[in-house]
Design an enzyme around this catalytic site. Structure first.
Site, PDB file in Angstrom:
ATOM      1  N   ASN A 182       0.729  -1.350   0.373  1.00 18.17           N
ATOM      2  CA  ASN A 182      -0.207   0.202   0.050  1.00 18.17           C
ATOM      3  C   ASN A 182       1.211   1.225   0.017  1.00 18.17           C
ATOM      4  OD1 ASN A 182      -2.706   1.612   0.604  1.00 18.17           O
ATOM      5  ND2 ASN A 182      -1.670   2.280   1.928  1.00 18.17           N
ATOM      6  N   TYR A 225       0.089  10.336   4.106  1.00 19.88           N
ATOM      7  CA  TYR A 225      -0.322  10.716   4.937  1.00 19.88           C
ATOM      8  C   TYR A 225       0.527  12.253   6.202  1.00 19.88           C
ATOM      9  CZ  TYR A 225      -1.859   6.465   4.275  1.00 19.88           C
ATOM     10  OH  TYR A 225      -2.451   5.420   3.782  1.00 19.88           O
ATOM     11  N   ARG A 226       0.069  12.568   7.134  1.00 14.51           N
ATOM     12  CA  ARG A 226       1.634  13.544   7.543  1.00 14.51           C
ATOM     13  C   ARG A 226       1.838  13.272   9.066  1.00 14.51           C
ATOM     14  NH1 ARG A 226      -3.607  15.944  11.516  1.00 14.51           N
ATOM     15  NH2 ARG A 226      -3.249  15.318  13.694  1.00 14.51           N
ATOM     16  N   TRP A 234      -1.736   8.189  10.033  1.00 15.63           N
ATOM     17  CA  TRP A 234      -3.020   7.214   9.459  1.00 15.63           C
ATOM     18  C   TRP A 234      -3.960   7.012   9.749  1.00 15.63           C
ATOM     19  CZ3 TRP A 234       1.616   3.251   7.904  1.00 15.63           C
ATOM     20  CH2 TRP A 234       1.974   2.676   9.471  1.00 15.63           C
ATOM     21  N   GLU A 262      -1.374   1.158  -6.153  1.00 20.89           N
ATOM     22  CA  GLU A 262      -0.722   2.687  -6.646  1.00 20.89           C
ATOM     23  C   GLU A 262       0.423   2.704  -7.632  1.00 20.89           C
ATOM     24  OE1 GLU A 262      -3.086   2.432  -2.701  1.00 20.89           O
ATOM     25  OE2 GLU A 262      -1.329   1.083  -3.462  1.00 20.89           O
ATOM     26  N   ASP A 278      -5.479  21.899  10.301  1.00 20.56           N
ATOM     27  CA  ASP A 278      -5.288  20.433   8.911  1.00 20.56           C
ATOM     28  C   ASP A 278      -6.376  21.274   7.953  1.00 20.56           C
ATOM     29  OD1 ASP A 278      -5.672  17.956   7.301  1.00 20.56           O
ATOM     30  OD2 ASP A 278      -5.601  16.889   9.389  1.00 20.56           O
TER      31      ASP A 278
END
Length: 486
Positions: free
Chosen positions: A174, A178-179, A192, A238, A287
């Site tokens: 995968n 993500y931050r 996540w 991906e 955010d």
């Protein structure tokens, strides 16, 4: 016609193409990655300005590039097209033959596209991303110009790290975006969220009592970077999707210290592992909702190895209430996945995800209405469709309404609705970051039926005819307009 130089071999070649097109500016004076860069970029984005290469950040030892995807034009350049819809049209042309309706249909549609038009990633033995290898005590995240974007942030964050994990039992890869909060020179907080595939990988590893290997790639080519943000089904790779978008195989290299592969042309790679059961407070973080997300416990990445190019460029993004750079990424997803959404829900003619709704809060949908309560059927289908299940407000309009014209949509939603009959209320999952829901992860949702109402829906008054000017008069006035002197 694709921009010259596409596909881009790496981040440097994309930067060069943007600069040649007048879409990038260099800042040569020292600039602070704590707050100052954020304010500069936010003003630039809201003025529709260029990508920016900060050559001398005052933290770290490398330049920083940002706002690469802040306009639809640059996002189209990143994907090698003139219009974002072109990618969706390519997918739609291949996936057009009859497929099963439902989630299995969209999986089969994506799979068919990838099988016909792309190849698996190509493994290489040597890679630019491993020109420099730092191990153990040599690892130092302070070499990176990580950002503190807002005054209340919990510290330095790395906002465009492409995170690689593998399912501990199936081996399925995968790639996610993500931050990452910097806790120390060699540890990161892994934010996540509950609905993400990497979370599921971590849960399996913890159940088995195993460490989860992780590799974070920073500064990949624009197609791979976009693919990391795309809402693909868990069983679609991906890198196959990126290969389809780019039209050639993506080169991957084995990591130095973990059993994962990363893009060979990345700028920087962080390799490490998560200890089962370990959590550390992460946040606050300003955010894309426009609010600070609170401190929550998240897994900790222990970095064993840090590899990079000899002259890397660090890539990041600013998060805030819209408009912000993620508008380009979100609009690309909207256009690219429209044909696949139509496989899943054939009733859809078009849709729009307003940036002001941070894409997952509101969905405007047009349909070709055929029977009573057709709009409500579409609402229910959307709330059952993968990550569209997180949408909080759905507005359904007739097919002759331009879903991208918010004035026209508002006219229908304000005037075509009897809220005692045409409002559908329900509850369901919401985004991890949603601050308005009274319970985290789930909350209320609304669907607005702004279509023309049918007698079979109980509307017995006879829907009125909409006023439109005679076409011949429109044509006459067009021809004579200069005569009027207006």
């Amino acid at each position: 016609m694709a921009p010259r130089g596409f596909p881009y071999a790496d981040l440097q070649s994309f930067i060069a193409a943007l600069e040649e097109a007048g879409e990038l500016r260099r800042v040569t004076v020292p600039v602070d990655p704590t707050l100052e860069i954020s304010e500069i970029v936010t003003r630039t984005v809201r003025a529709g300005g260029p990508a920016i290469l900060f050559e001398r950040p005052t933290r770290g030892d490398m330049p920083l590039v940002i706002n690469l995807f802040g306009t639809e034009k640059r996002m189209a350049m990143a994907l090698g097209v003139d219009r974002l819809d072109e990618v969706g049209e390519r997918i739609g042309a291949i996936a057009k033959p009859e497929l099963p309706v439902g989630w299995s249909g969209i999986r089969e549609g994506i799979g068919k596209v990838l099988q016909l038009k792309s190849m698996p990633p190509k493994k290489v033995k040597t890679a630019p991303c491993q020109e420099v290898v730092l191990r153990g005590d040599e690892v130092d995240l302070n070499r990176l110009p990580g950002l503190q974007v807002w005054p209340g942030d919990g510290g330095i964050f790395h906002n465009f790290g492409l995170t690689h994990t593998k399912h501990p039992e199936t081996g399925k890869r995968n790639l996610g975006l993500y931050r990452l909060q910097q806790h120390s020179k060699n540890t990161l907080g892994m934010h996540w969220q509950i609905h993400k595939d990497s979370t599921a990988h971590h849960a399996v590893a913890e159940r088995l009592g195993q460490r989860l290997p992780v590799a974070v790639a920073i500064g990949c080519d624009p197609v791979v970077t976009y693919a990391a943000s795309a809402p693909l089904p868990a069983d679609i790779d991906e890198y196959l999707f990126a290969g389809f978008l780019q039209g050639e195989r993506i080169e991957m290299v084995d990591c130095v210290s973990v059993p994962l592969q990363v893009p060979a042309e990345a700028q920087i790679v962080l390799e490490g592992y998560l200890e089962p059961g370990e959590r550390h407070p992460e946040g606050p973080f300003g955010d894309h909702t426009g609010y600070y997300t609170p401190v929550e416990p998240f897994p900790v990445l222990h970095i064993e190895t840090m590899t990079m190019r000899k002259k890397p460029i660090y890539h990041s993004i600013i998060t805030s209430k819209p408009p912000q750079e993620d508008h380009g990424l979100g609009k690309a997803t909207e256009r690219i996945f429209l044909p696949l959404a139509k496989i899943l829900i054939p009733d859809i003619v078009d849709y729009d995800m307003p940036a002001s709704g941070v894409f997952h809060n509101c969905l405007i949908v047009s349909i070709r209405k055929r029977y009573p309560k057709h709009a409500q059927k579409v609402m229910s289908a959307i709330w059952g469709a993968h990550l569209l299940s997180l949408v909080k407000l759905i507005v359904v309009v007739d097919e002759d309404v331009d879903v991208h014209d918010y004035h026209e949509v508002a006219f229908r939603a304000f005037g075509n609705v009897d809220y005692a009959r045409d409002l559908m209320l329900t509850e369901g999952p919401v985004d991890h970051l949603d601050h308005s829901s009274y319970q985290q992860f789930w909350g209320g949702k609304a669907g607005v039926d702004a279509t023309r109402k049918l007698p079979t829906e109980g509307y017995t008054r006879g829907w009125p005819e909409e006023m439109t000017m005679a076409p011949e008069v429109v044509s006459l006035v067009d021809k004579r307009w200069k005569e009027y002197g207006l």
